[in-house]
Design an enzyme around this catalytic site. Structure first.
Site, PDB file in Angstrom:
ATOM      1  NE  ARG A 173      -2.108  -9.881   4.174  1.00  0.00           N
ATOM      2  CZ  ARG A 173      -2.967 -10.913   3.262  1.00  0.00           C
ATOM      3  NH1 ARG A 173      -2.786 -11.406   2.569  1.00  0.00           N
ATOM      4  NH2 ARG A 173      -4.467 -11.145   3.962  1.00  0.00           N
ATOM      5  NE  ARG A 218      -9.400  12.222  -9.732  1.00  0.00           N
ATOM      6  CZ  ARG A 218      -9.101  11.741 -10.890  1.00  0.00           C
ATOM      7  NH1 ARG A 218      -8.215  13.003 -11.909  1.00  0.00           N
ATOM      8  NH2 ARG A 218      -8.853  10.480 -11.801  1.00  0.00           N
ATOM      9  CG  HIS A 255      -2.736  11.632 -10.925  1.00  0.00           C
ATOM     10  ND1 HIS A 255      -3.727  12.450 -11.693  1.00  0.00           N
ATOM     11  CD2 HIS A 255      -2.659  10.299 -12.072  1.00  0.00           C
ATOM     12  CE1 HIS A 255      -4.242  11.917 -12.060  1.00  0.00           C
ATOM     13  NE2 HIS A 255      -3.972  10.559 -12.769  1.00  0.00           N
ATOM     14  CE  LYS A 305      -6.175  -8.569   2.015  1.00  0.00           C
ATOM     15  NZ  LYS A 305      -6.426  -9.988   0.701  1.00  0.00           N
ATOM     16  CD  GLU A 317      -1.945 -14.240  -6.061  1.00  0.00           C
ATOM     17  OE1 GLU A 317      -2.290 -14.195  -4.876  1.00  0.00           O
ATOM     18  OE2 GLU A 317      -1.482 -13.187  -6.550  1.00  0.00           O
TER      19      GLU A 317
END
Length: 286
Positions: free
Chosen positions: A52, A100, A102, A148, A181
């Site tokens: 995963r 920084r 995007h 995740k 969930e």
């Protein structure tokens, strides 16, 4: 004993464990994570979590930072240095550190952080024996919950809502009134007909590793399963309701939004599956 973390190639005390202020995990939640259960100092479901992890990294186009064998050595060493016999080990991989912007930076090495902590198994067993409370609220998360990612603010708000209402977990509900969930778990019921049900992973839910292992156990036990969603009303009318995760295993919920589930006690199916999962996870841990 002070806790020890792994940060980008070095083991450090928690007080010294830092990442750069422009780490993209801090700036953009541009990263992923995994959590392994630790049984007697060994990793549960190692291959499932690693598979995963690689999928999540690939979906976000983040480079895999090291081989699975090398990563296992880091996880094992972090567990050893923290003297964790039973608990969890947490891995976070971000895109790395760059000024920084995007858009993805070029030629940046991923950042890798690993921590481990002890969890008293007796506390989990006591709660599972008694049963926990659940609540519901609308699912406001983004459209790729199958990854995740460390972007968990909506999950944090849901978990906080559960705590403020005296509950253990918050079940998230989509615009059709169906449970997706939990804030940090997969959700299951034993419906009024005695059939196990859980939402299929084609929906916007996480492909839980504990969920996958439990599906195997369910098949081995010869239990009937239907991978389709259930509503909040169906959950409240179910014989049993429970949630699964690497850190909670199989946790019965005996109420939902104040409504008693079944007879208000952990049911036989959840109890049976929790025992079977714990036995198998301990046996197969490496």
């Amino acid at each position: 004993m002070s806790r020890v973390s792994y940060v980008n190639g070095t083991y450090r005390s928690h007080a010294q464990a830092v990442v750069h202020i422009e780490d993209r995990g801090f700036q953009f939640a541009d990263g992923v994570y995994e959590v392994w259960g630790v049984f007697d100092g060994r990793l549960a479901d190692f291959d499932g979590h690693m598979t995963r992890l690689h999928r999540s990294l690939n979906e976000l186009q983040i480079a895999i930072p090291m081989t699975s064998a090398a990563l296992k050595r880091v996880l094992d060493e972090t567990i050893r240095r923290n003297r964790v016999r039973n608990g969890i080990v947490y891995l976070q991989v971000t895109r790395g550190t760059a000024p920084r912007d995007h858009a993805f930076p070029k030629d940046v090495a991923p950042s890798v952080v690993v921590t481990a902590k002890t969890i008293d198994p007796a506390k989990g067993e006591a709660l599972a024996t008694k049963g926990a409370a659940g609540v519901t609220q609308p699912d406001i998360r983004w459209g790729r919950c199958d990854i995740k990612t460390v972007g968990l603010l909506a999950n944090v708000l849901a978990k906080q809502a559960a705590r403020e209402r005296g509950a253990y977990e918050c079940l998230l509900v989509d615009e059709m009134g169906l449970v997706t969930e939990g804030s940090s778990t997969n959700a299951w019921i034993v419906d009024a007909d005695g059939k196990l049900r859980t939402r299929d992973t084609q929906a916007n839910i996480l492909r839980g590793v504990t969920r996958t292992k439990l599906l195997q156990i369910i098949a081995e036990e010869g239990l009937e399963l239907d991978e389709r969603p259930f509503s909040v009303d169906e959950a409240k009318q179910a014989r049993e309701l429970f949630v699964t995760a690497a850190s909670t295993f199989v946790m019965p919920l005996v109420s939902l939004d104040g409504t008693k589930i079944g007879d208000g006690k952990p049911g036989p199916v959840a109890t049976r599956l929790r025992a079977a999962y714990l036995e198998q996870a301990d046996r197969d841990a490496i």
